[in-house]
Design a protein around this motif. Structure first.
Motif, PDB file in Angstrom:
ATOM      1  N   VAL A   1      -3.827   0.942  -6.831  1.00  0.00           N
ATOM      2  CA  VAL A   1      -4.969   1.517  -6.108  1.00  0.00           C
ATOM      3  C   VAL A   1      -5.496   0.399  -5.223  1.00  0.00           C
ATOM      4  N   ILE A   2      -5.459   0.599  -3.925  1.00  0.00           N
ATOM      5  CA  ILE A   2      -5.728  -0.487  -2.988  1.00  0.00           C
ATOM      6  C   ILE A   2      -7.125  -0.383  -2.371  1.00  0.00           C
ATOM      7  N   THR A   3      -7.528  -1.469  -1.717  1.00  0.00           N
ATOM      8  CA  THR A   3      -8.803  -1.538  -1.017  1.00  0.00           C
ATOM      9  C   THR A   3      -8.558  -1.685   0.485  1.00  0.00           C
ATOM     10  N   GLU A   4      -9.622  -1.593   1.235  1.00  0.00           N
ATOM     11  CA  GLU A   4      -9.533  -1.829   2.681  1.00  0.00           C
ATOM     12  C   GLU A   4      -9.054  -3.259   2.952  1.00  0.00           C
ATOM     13  N   ASP A   5      -9.525  -4.204   2.143  1.00  0.00           N
ATOM     14  CA  ASP A   5      -9.102  -5.596   2.316  1.00  0.00           C
ATOM     15  C   ASP A   5      -7.597  -5.752   2.130  1.00  0.00           C
ATOM     16  N   TYR A   6      -7.024  -4.958   1.231  1.00  0.00           N
ATOM     17  CA  TYR A   6      -5.581  -5.036   0.976  1.00  0.00           C
ATOM     18  C   TYR A   6      -4.799  -4.657   2.235  1.00  0.00           C
ATOM     19  N   ILE A   7      -5.306  -3.691   2.976  1.00  0.00           N
ATOM     20  CA  ILE A   7      -4.648  -3.287   4.219  1.00  0.00           C
ATOM     21  C   ILE A   7      -4.670  -4.442   5.216  1.00  0.00           C
ATOM     22  N   HIS A   8      -5.787  -5.185   5.254  1.00  0.00           N
ATOM     23  CA  HIS A   8      -5.866  -6.359   6.127  1.00  0.00           C
ATOM     24  C   HIS A   8      -4.890  -7.439   5.662  1.00  0.00           C
ATOM     25  N   GLN A   9      -4.793  -7.632   4.335  1.00  0.00           N
ATOM     26  CA  GLN A   9      -3.850  -8.627   3.805  1.00  0.00           C
ATOM     27  C   GLN A   9      -2.422  -8.302   4.236  1.00  0.00           C
ATOM     28  N   LYS A  10      -2.064  -7.032   4.113  1.00  0.00           N
ATOM     29  CA  LYS A  10      -0.701  -6.636   4.443  1.00  0.00           C
ATOM     30  C   LYS A  10      -0.426  -6.749   5.950  1.00  0.00           C
ATOM     31  N   ALA A  11      -1.454  -6.558   6.760  1.00  0.00           N
ATOM     32  CA  ALA A  11      -1.276  -6.758   8.203  1.00  0.00           C
ATOM     33  C   ALA A  11      -0.929  -8.221   8.487  1.00  0.00           C
ATOM     34  N   ASP A  12      -1.544  -9.133   7.740  1.00  0.00           N
ATOM     35  CA  ASP A  12      -1.209 -10.556   7.884  1.00  0.00           C
ATOM     36  C   ASP A  12       0.208 -10.843   7.398  1.00  0.00           C
ATOM     37  N   ASP A  13       0.718  -9.963   6.510  1.00  0.00           N
ATOM     38  CA  ASP A  13       2.094 -10.109   5.999  1.00  0.00           C
ATOM     39  C   ASP A  13       3.086  -9.284   6.812  1.00  0.00           C
ATOM     40  N   HIS A  14       2.704  -8.908   8.047  1.00  0.00           N
ATOM     41  CA  HIS A  14       3.593  -8.201   8.993  1.00  0.00           C
ATOM     42  C   HIS A  14       3.827  -6.736   8.611  1.00  0.00           C
ATOM     43  N   LEU A  15       2.886  -6.107   7.895  1.00  0.00           N
ATOM     44  CA  LEU A  15       3.114  -4.733   7.438  1.00  0.00           C
ATOM     45  C   LEU A  15       2.008  -3.810   7.953  1.00  0.00           C
ATOM     46  N   TYR A  16       2.434  -2.678   8.550  1.00  0.00           N
ATOM     47  CA  TYR A  16       1.475  -1.659   8.984  1.00  0.00           C
ATOM     48  C   TYR A  16       0.988  -0.864   7.770  1.00  0.00           C
ATOM     49  N   ALA A  17      -0.212  -0.287   7.881  1.00  0.00           N
ATOM     50  CA  ALA A  17      -0.795   0.478   6.773  1.00  0.00           C
ATOM     51  C   ALA A  17       0.133   1.609   6.337  1.00  0.00           C
ATOM     52  N   THR A  18       0.754   2.274   7.299  1.00  0.00           N
ATOM     53  CA  THR A  18       1.622   3.403   6.963  1.00  0.00           C
ATOM     54  C   THR A  18       2.872   2.980   6.186  1.00  0.00           C
ATOM     55  N   ASP A  19       3.169   1.690   6.178  1.00  0.00           N
ATOM     56  CA  ASP A  19       4.348   1.197   5.450  1.00  0.00           C
ATOM     57  C   ASP A  19       3.986   0.660   4.062  1.00  0.00           C
TER      58      ASP A  19
END
Length: 266
Positions: A210-228
């Protein structure tokens, strides 16, 4: 919280633990009337070693302090239960009226006058679940479905339907979670009181996170789009109405080709 008082007999937590093991009685004392907000009981409680064996009353103070002693004041029922369990108690009573108290002694039934909030017998397991969930969200931006539901039921988190918008595509809905103010304060308190060791994050599979909004930002820094992002979906079916929020897809860092590959393509 710590409260200034005139000089008074006091005791630190290690000293208190030694007295408890020596069969001393301790009391949880309410110094303000508790109130309930969003499933969380707030108030002001202190721990006291009442006069016994010819010794004066003593009150619990923080281990580290400068100047005059300060009372260690617990601001939530969760804080009281958590500390009492650290001290070895499994049956815990919390006074629910200013000026009232509940006596505790290892191996004996609690003794009190007036209204008391009693911790259930399985509260220890529930508290560990809540504690782990708070730390996972605060430090990693995700937690397990089981822990997320426990946090919501305890009033420390809210379910959120987050709409992530990206240029040129339809918005995508995500079932996420966010900590409430009391959840953030309690997570900070837990981290200050100890050096918790979390389980390996791989112990929670991506599809159960179960993720948070911050997790989506973390994954963007790891080269990953939210939809992925692989995450838990439709995980909450309880009575708490989800909040609705919207955010833009964070900028995603592009993966640069390795230096050798770039040189060959040149």
């Amino acid at each position: 919280m710590e409260t200034d008082l005139k000089p008074f007999p006091y005791i630190t937590q290690p000293q208190l633990l030694s007295l408890i093991e020596a069969d001393y009685r301790i009391e949880v004392v309410a110094i303000a009337d508790p109130f309930r907000k969003s499933a969380v009981w707030y108030g002001e409680w202190v721990l006291q070693v009442p006069e016994q064996r010819g010794e004066a009353d003593r009150f619990l103070v923080p281990a580290r302090q400068d100047g005059a002693p300060r009372l260690r004041v617990l601001k939530t029922a969760y804080g009281v239960i958590s500390l009492m369990q650290e001290l070895g108690f499994h049956e815990i009573g919390i006074p629910m009226k200013k000026g009232s108290s509940v006596s505790h002694r290892l191996g004996q039934k609690i003794s009190s006058e007036g209204d008391v909030l009693a911790a259930p017998a399985d509260e220890s397991l529930a508290l560990e679940t809540v504690k782990a969930g708070l730390l996972h969200l605060a430090q990693r931006g995700f937690t397990s479905v089981y822990q997320a539901i426990a946090l919501i039921e305890a009033g420390f988190a809210k379910p959120v339907i987050l709409k992530v918008c990206q240029d040129g595509t339809w918005p995508t809905n995500f079932d996420v979670i966010r900590l409430t103010k009391s959840g953030r304060i309690t997570a900070e308190m837990i981290q200050r009181q100890s050096q918790p060791i979390l389980d390996d994050p791989d112990d929670i599979p991506d599809w159960k996170r179960v993720i948070t909004e911050d997790y989506i930002h973390q994954k963007a820094d790891d080269h990953l789009y939210a939809t992925d992002i692989i995450h838990a979906k439709a995980w909450y079916t309880g009575p708490e109405a989800p909040e609705h929020k919207q955010m833009m897809q964070p900028a995603v860092r592009l993966r640069l080709p390795a230096r050798k590959a770039r040189m060959k393509g040149a």
